[in-house]
Design a protein around this motif. Structure first.
Motif, PDB file in Angstrom:
ATOM      1  N   GLN B  46      26.362  60.388 -38.746  1.00  0.00           N
ATOM      2  CA  GLN B  46      25.467  61.445 -38.646  1.00  0.00           C
ATOM      3  C   GLN B  46      26.093  62.618 -37.602  1.00  0.00           C
ATOM      4  O   GLN B  46      25.641  63.926 -37.935  1.00  0.00           O
ATOM      5  N   ILE B  50      26.174  66.268 -38.810  1.00  0.00           N
ATOM      6  CA  ILE B  50      25.534  67.443 -38.023  1.00  0.00           C
ATOM      7  C   ILE B  50      26.214  68.034 -37.580  1.00  0.00           C
ATOM      8  O   ILE B  50      26.044  69.521 -37.219  1.00  0.00           O
ATOM      9  N   SER B  54      29.270  71.264 -39.089  1.00  0.00           N
ATOM     10  CA  SER B  54      28.565  72.336 -38.981  1.00  0.00           C
ATOM     11  C   SER B  54      29.362  73.587 -38.134  1.00  0.00           C
ATOM     12  O   SER B  54      28.869  74.613 -37.731  1.00  0.00           O
ATOM     13  N   VAL B 107      21.371  74.881 -37.849  1.00  0.00           N
ATOM     14  CA  VAL B 107      21.534  73.510 -37.749  1.00  0.00           C
ATOM     15  C   VAL B 107      20.020  72.998 -38.761  1.00  0.00           C
ATOM     16  O   VAL B 107      20.206  72.012 -39.832  1.00  0.00           O
ATOM     17  N   ALA B 111      21.716  71.251 -41.634  1.00  0.00           N
ATOM     18  CA  ALA B 111      21.609  69.641 -41.786  1.00  0.00           C
ATOM     19  C   ALA B 111      20.278  69.168 -41.491  1.00  0.00           C
ATOM     20  O   ALA B 111      20.001  68.011 -42.207  1.00  0.00           O
ATOM     21  N   GLY B 112      19.377  69.838 -41.137  1.00  0.00           N
ATOM     22  CA  GLY B 112      17.883  69.305 -41.208  1.00  0.00           C
ATOM     23  C   GLY B 112      17.436  69.339 -42.530  1.00  0.00           C
ATOM     24  O   GLY B 112      16.647  68.452 -42.876  1.00  0.00           O
ATOM     25  N   ARG B 146      19.834  59.082 -36.592  1.00  0.00           N
ATOM     26  CA  ARG B 146      19.936  60.687 -36.596  1.00  0.00           C
ATOM     27  C   ARG B 146      19.330  61.414 -35.682  1.00  0.00           C
ATOM     28  O   ARG B 146      19.739  62.693 -35.394  1.00  0.00           O
ATOM     29  N   THR B 150      21.434  64.287 -33.518  1.00  0.00           N
ATOM     30  CA  THR B 150      20.980  65.668 -33.461  1.00  0.00           C
ATOM     31  C   THR B 150      20.992  66.161 -32.100  1.00  0.00           C
ATOM     32  O   THR B 150      21.456  67.310 -31.693  1.00  0.00           O
ATOM     33  N   VAL B 154      23.405  69.237 -31.323  1.00  0.00           N
ATOM     34  CA  VAL B 154      22.927  70.595 -31.170  1.00  0.00           C
ATOM     35  C   VAL B 154      23.433  71.122 -29.834  1.00  0.00           C
ATOM     36  O   VAL B 154      23.808  72.303 -29.806  1.00  0.00           O
ATOM     37  N   GLY B 208      17.235  70.357 -30.738  1.00  0.00           N
ATOM     38  CA  GLY B 208      17.840  69.131 -31.409  1.00  0.00           C
ATOM     39  C   GLY B 208      16.857  68.083 -31.582  1.00  0.00           C
ATOM     40  O   GLY B 208      16.618  67.504 -32.599  1.00  0.00           O
ATOM     41  N   ILE B 211      14.374  69.451 -34.170  1.00  0.00           N
ATOM     42  CA  ILE B 211      14.827  69.161 -35.505  1.00  0.00           C
ATOM     43  C   ILE B 211      14.463  67.811 -35.924  1.00  0.00           C
ATOM     44  O   ILE B 211      14.138  67.553 -37.278  1.00  0.00           O
ATOM     45  N   ALA B 212      15.332  66.805 -35.202  1.00  0.00           N
ATOM     46  CA  ALA B 212      15.213  65.335 -35.860  1.00  0.00           C
ATOM     47  C   ALA B 212      14.008  64.853 -36.148  1.00  0.00           C
ATOM     48  O   ALA B 212      13.811  64.297 -37.132  1.00  0.00           O
TER      49      ALA B 212
END
Lengths: 272, 262
Positions: B46, B50, B54, B107, B111-112, B146, B150, B154, B208, B211-212
């Motif tokens: 991951q 991520i 990126s 992100v 990725a999200g 995850r 993240t 991030v 971060g 987002i996760a």
């Protein structure tokens, strides 16, 4: 009729199970027990709540009320950690196989062993190949799930479910959508698992031929209730119209009058 | 106060239930991280997905944002005869605001959304149920790695955005407009304080986490609620919701953190 009244030592016991979805009652006071080492088939027409019942039995969905015991533990009265631990003793083969798409067949089948044992990778791979042989899938270990046919997915899902030799195996719709030859192979496989490993196997199906062939006992559910429960002969002798319709592969008429039928078509209630 | 209609009440109740489910999801995700063995393999994969994958898009975005910020500030500062403050303006705007916010938004998009769609398909296809039935804690196996990945990736991507953005500003200010290189960097070093870097790091870490949390939570819980989502349409709807909610939450959190730390 064998119900949950005589359930000492039974690996699966269900008492007074009620489940509802919104205002619709799916199961209405269902009680039964599955005995050690038997193949117990749950039958019913499409939409009769078979798969929902399976989700209750394995603790994936909590019923509205009632009591479910799995291997002597009341699954909705124990903690999440205890439930996860209890699941080490069961196997579940889903209708679609439910293999993890991002992993190869071998990685899927080996996952429970990698997570729960300290066996070395070579031993785990041998155990995986043994199960693949048993499922007639030898050589498929490096395939990705997207490369498999429906029957292969089901068999790979079954291989993953039995990789830890569980005490109780749940199998959702083993024959659905399969050609007759593959369906017969899967039936034979279920019988072999029961005979060689003394597994208690609970099969959810609507395939009559398969059920009559493999079942020690059959339970037919319909309209939220148990319509019949017993061995194959007892089911054949049942006078319940829904069971007879299922055995004769006959459409069930729901016996509505003309006025109700018209109301149903126009979308108006009969009280209007 | 106007009377709420029954449907509005239901809608409010449903949203509160959704918030409650997301709260319980967050708690379980944290508890799985504390009590369960960390899935190192999943975590590394991951972080690679991520973070490492990126880097190119963050680098390109950082360069252009740094360049356009320098261009805009140069045009403004030259009117006041203060072009020597260009480095300070570029550094502060990037480090305090633009780098963390834009990195987080990129992100989410890259990725999200992918994370949400992947877990959504797994939920829809019973793969998450299968993981639970294998006596594997799906939170510990799928969600916690995850989340940690993240939260690690991030801030690192934000740091990359900072550096490349400052480089973009240098290119416009020093190479194109012929400012003194010393003035660009000295004014930046004089005005950017440790607390600005702390704000940058705090924002990136919180973003971060948001987002996760949102992207995995929306997918993980998509089968629940008054209108459960399933299949292709359900995954699509859930992913759209996750992207929108995560983006808005980040802008809200950005204001909140700025207000608290300035």
């Amino acid at each position: 009729m064998n119900t949950a009244n005589d359930d000492t030592g039974a690996p699966v016991v269900v008492r007074n199970l009620v489940s509802q979805y919104g205002q619709t009652r799916i199961h209405d006071d269902i009680s039964f027990a599955v005995e050690q080492g038997e193949i117990f088939v749950i039958m019913g027409s499409s939409g009769s709540g078979k798969t929902t019942l399976l989700r209750h039995l394995i603790g994936l969905a909590e019923p509205t009320s009632g009591h479910i015991e799995l291997l002597g533990r009341s699954i909705f009265d124990i903690s999440r950690a205890e439930l996860i631990d209890l699941r080490k003793k069961i196997g579940v083969a889903f209708q679609s196989g439910a293999l993890i798409n991002s992993m190869s067949v071998a990685d899927n089948i080996e996952l429970p062993l990698k997570q729960h044992t300290k066996l070395d990778p070579a031993t785990i791979r041998i155990m995986c190949r043994l199960k693949l042989e048993l499922m007639n899938l030898s050589g498929a270990e490096d395939y990705m799930p997207a490369q498999l046919s429906g029957g292969m997915l089901k068999r790979a899902g079954l291989a993953r479910a039995v990789i830890t030799d569980p005490s109780v195996l749940f199998f959702d719709e083993p024959s659905a959508g399969l050609d007759p030859v593959t369906a017969v192979e899967l039936d034979q496989l279920i019988l072999r698992l029961r005979d060689s490993l003394s597994m208690t196997i609970i099969v959810i199906t609507h395939e009559l031929e398969s059920a009559l062939k493999i079942a020690d006992r059959i339970m037919v559910i319909g309209d939220g209730k148990i319509r019949a429960i017993g061995n194959v002969d007892e089911i054949r002798r049942s006078e319940d119209p829904a069971v007879q319709a299922l055995l004769a592969r006959r459409a069930m008429s729901d016996g509505i009058d003309a006025e109700t039928y018209l109301s149903r078509l126009t979308g108006e209630t009969s009280d209007d | 106060m106007p009377t709420l209609t029954a449907s509005a009440r239901d809608s409010v109740f449903e949203r509160l239930q959704g918030l409650g489910r997301m709260g319980i999801f967050f708690w379980r995700m944290i508890m799985a991280g504390v009590t369960q063995r960390l899935q190192i393999g999943v975590l590394i994969r991951q972080i690679h997905f991520i973070g490492a994958r990126s880097m190119l898009v963050i680098g390109v975005a950082g360069a252009f944002v740094g360049m356009v910020v320098a261009l805009q500030f140069y045009d403004t500062l030259v009117r006041f005869g203060s072009v020597s403050l260009l480095g300070s303006a570029v550094g502060l705007s990037l480090i305090r605001e633009l780098a963390p916010v834009l990195t987080a938004l990129i992100v989410i998009g890259r990725a999200g959304s992918a994370m949400c769609a992947e877990l959504g398909i797994m939920r829809s296809d019973n793969q998450i149920d299968a993981i639970e039935c294998m006596a594997i804690d799906a939170y510990a196996y799928l969600v916690t790695p995850r989340f940690i990945a993240t939260v690690i990736a991030v801030p690192l991507l934000t740091a990359l955005f900072n550096i490349i953005g400052i480089g973009g500003g240098w290119f416009v200010g020093v190479v194109i407009f012929d400012l003194s290189e010393g003035a660009y960097f000295v004014s930046m070093a004089d005005s950017v304080l440790w607390r600005d870097l702390a704000m940058n790091l705090t924002k990136a870490t919180v973003f971060g986490a948001i987002i996760a949390w949102v992207c995995t939570g929306k997918a993980f819980l998509m089968h629940l609620g008054r209108e459960p989502a399933f299949g292709a349409e359900g995954v699509s709807r859930t992913t759209t919701d996750a992207v929108v909610i995560a983006s808005i939450s980040i802008l809200f959190a950005d204001y909140l953190i700025s207000a608290l730390m300035l």
